[in-house]
Design an enzyme around this catalytic site. Structure first.
Site, PDB file in Angstrom:
ATOM      1  CB  CYS A 328      -1.102   0.057   1.177  1.00  0.00           C
ATOM      2  SG  CYS A 328      -2.503   0.981   1.053  1.00  0.00           S
ATOM      3  CG  HIS A 439      -4.136  -3.561   3.124  1.00  0.00           C
ATOM      4  ND1 HIS A 439      -2.943  -2.984   3.966  1.00  0.00           N
ATOM      5  CD2 HIS A 439      -4.698  -2.438   2.631  1.00  0.00           C
ATOM      6  CE1 HIS A 439      -2.739  -1.865   3.783  1.00  0.00           C
ATOM      7  NE2 HIS A 439      -3.771  -1.326   3.144  1.00  0.00           N
TER       8      HIS A 439
END
Length: 503
Positions: A328, A439
């Site tokens: 991310c 994630h």
């Protein structure tokens, strides 16, 4: 109408979340439909539901313990700190905006209808709702317009159990002081006390238990030992962030000032011989077996800090021979530049680590989506993860464009005219450097075990065979059952049921 029990604590990290998760599992094992609820959560660890809505991870853990799908109504308000005095305010899974603390304090009572609507939705689905408070109900400066502790207990007419942390000392002062500082009506709601994280011979504690029961006129319904289970902990005080113990294989996670979603790396921590070390020291990188750049609530500020701290230079040097993985915000940092034309993170443009040929532009709208994907085309050191299926989620402010010279190694499974396709920018690799927006990637399909096998082989060590090890989801189910056993053994569940009017 569903029955309700509320778990409050004498302080942050007293163990509310774990006790609530344990109760969810016990009630589920006893045959009840159970759901967790927390009206307001403050955390940088968040999760995306199947509907693409954002919620705190504590209630995700509790939903897993209850055996149900996480829903945003379990956590209608999520505060994600952006600096020391303000947060991004997320209501019903959608970004409402950024607010300074004082502005939010005045605004929050307007969210009571959203809280009650979310709770009523859960009531339609559950026999029992386990409600978690936040911080302490004895923060007298925050009592006015409270929507998460005693104020919420009053709205829900909920009995309360109060949890104190003996491991940090002063547990009797914690419990009695909290009871003294709440109002008479609030005190009447506290039906039981729990002493958490006890180590040693319980008989030595018995005189104190008798005394606190007498003085508080509230029974102690549990003395929980220091429970050693591997269950995601969203609290920034988590011990995993301060441990520096070394293993046979050492995975170093950069401890960014605005670190988010550090639970992404829990799967590695379950493998014997592997240590995950969180650090802000450049010298820790040199002997790492893999370096991870994690998510960040403010990529630009954390990238600037990375540069000023000397970590950028250490990571770039390490990447010539070692494996670097960004997730991310950490993935965005690996590129050439991060641009902020709309002032999402204060505006401007900053040079990245230039380890992947990629440009990132922060957008006004947050991307929130569940992901099903397959690893395809991963080259370099981690080619062994090819073929693995990924089940995770994206949550980021930004779009990344990867130059064709770098490889994309994750293919999203999206049906378009019966064909799957590769979405550019979701992942990239270049030599020993890998990055993705997803994630939960390491929780999926044995990916963590395959990476560890690669690291062990590169280091010339053996950790034994991982083929028979349960995957991370199976492992978590086992941990929830262990937690439930500890709750049953050390808490008076008959008293808990009586509090809810079920005995």
């Amino acid at each position: 109408m569903a029955k309700v029990i509320m778990v409050q604590g004498t302080m942050s990290n007293a163990g509310k979340s774990l006790v609530a998760a344990g109760l969810c599992r016990v009630f589920r094992q006893d045959g009840y439909r159970v759901a967790p609820f927390k009206s307001q959560n403050m955390a940088l660890n968040s999760y995306i539901t199947k509907e693409g809505l954002e919620m705190g991870r504590a209630q995700v853990v509790q939903a897993e313990a209850a055996g149900i799908e996480p829903q945003v109504c379990m956590n209608p308000i999520l505060l994600k700190p952006t600096n020391d005095i303000g947060s991004q305010v997320i209501v019903n899974g959608e970004v409402l905006g950024n607010m300074p603390a004082r502005e939010y304090f005045k605004y929050k009572t307007k969210l009571i209808p959203d809280i009650m609507k979310a709770y009523r939705k859960l009531e339609e689905q559950a026999d029992i709702i386990v409600v978690e408070g936040a911080g302490s109900p004895a923060e007298i400066n925050l009592r006015d317009n409270d929507i998460v502790n005693m104020g919420l207990a009053e709205m829900l007419d909920a009995p309360v159990i109060l949890v104190g942390d003996i491991d940090r000392g002063g547990v009797f002062a914690q419990l009695l002081g909290t009871i003294m500082l709440v109002s008479d009506d609030e005190r009447a709601r506290i039906k039981g006390l729990v002493i958490n994280k006890f180590r040693g011979d319980k008989t030595i504690l018995d005189p104190g238990v008798e005394m606190i029961t007498e003085r508080a006129e509230i029974p102690v319904v549990g003395v929980l030992p220091y429970i050693r289970v591997s269950i995601d902990d969203e609290d920034s005080l988590s011990g995993r962030l301060t441990s520096s113990q070394k293993g046979i294989i050492n995975i170093v996670v950069i401890r960014l000032p605005r670190l988010s979603n550090f639970t992404d790396f829990s799967a590695f921590e379950q493998v014997e011989g592997v240590k995950v070390i969180y650090t802000d020291k450049p010298q820790e990188i040199e002997n790492a077996d893999m370096v991870i750049l994690p998510g960040s609530k403010n990529t630009i500020d954390d990238l600037r800090w990375l540069r000023e701290s000397g970590l950028e230079a250490a990571i770039k040097k390490y990447s010539k021979t070692g494996i670097v993985f960004g997730v991310c915000g950490g993935y965005q940092m690996l590129g050439n530049t991060v641009n902020d034309p709309y002032g999402v993170e204060g505006g401007g443009k900053i040079r990245g680590l230039e380890l992947i040929d990629m440009e990132t532009t922060l957008k006004k709208e947050k991307i929130r989506t569940r992901i099903r994907a397959q690893v395809k085309g991963a080259g370099g050191a981690l080619s062994k993860i090819n073929g693995c299926m990924v089940d995770g989620y994206e949550i980021h402010m930004g779009e990344s464009i990867v130059d064709g010279k770098n490889g994309t190694f994750i293919e999203k499974i999206i049906s378009q005219n019966g064909q799957d396709h590769i979405e550019k920018g979701i992942s990239a690799w270049n030599g020993n450097v890998y990055g993705t927006y997803i994630h939960g990637i390491f929780d999926s399909d044995g990916i963590a075990h395959r990476i560890i096998d690669v690291l062990a082989e590169r280091k010339g060590v053996s950790l034994g065979k991982n083929e028979d090890a349960p995957d991370y989801r199976q492992f978590k189910e086992m941990q929830y059952d262990i937690l439930a056993d500890m709750i049953r053994e050390n808490m008076d569940m008959e008293a808990i049921y009586k509090m809810m009017g079920m005995r």
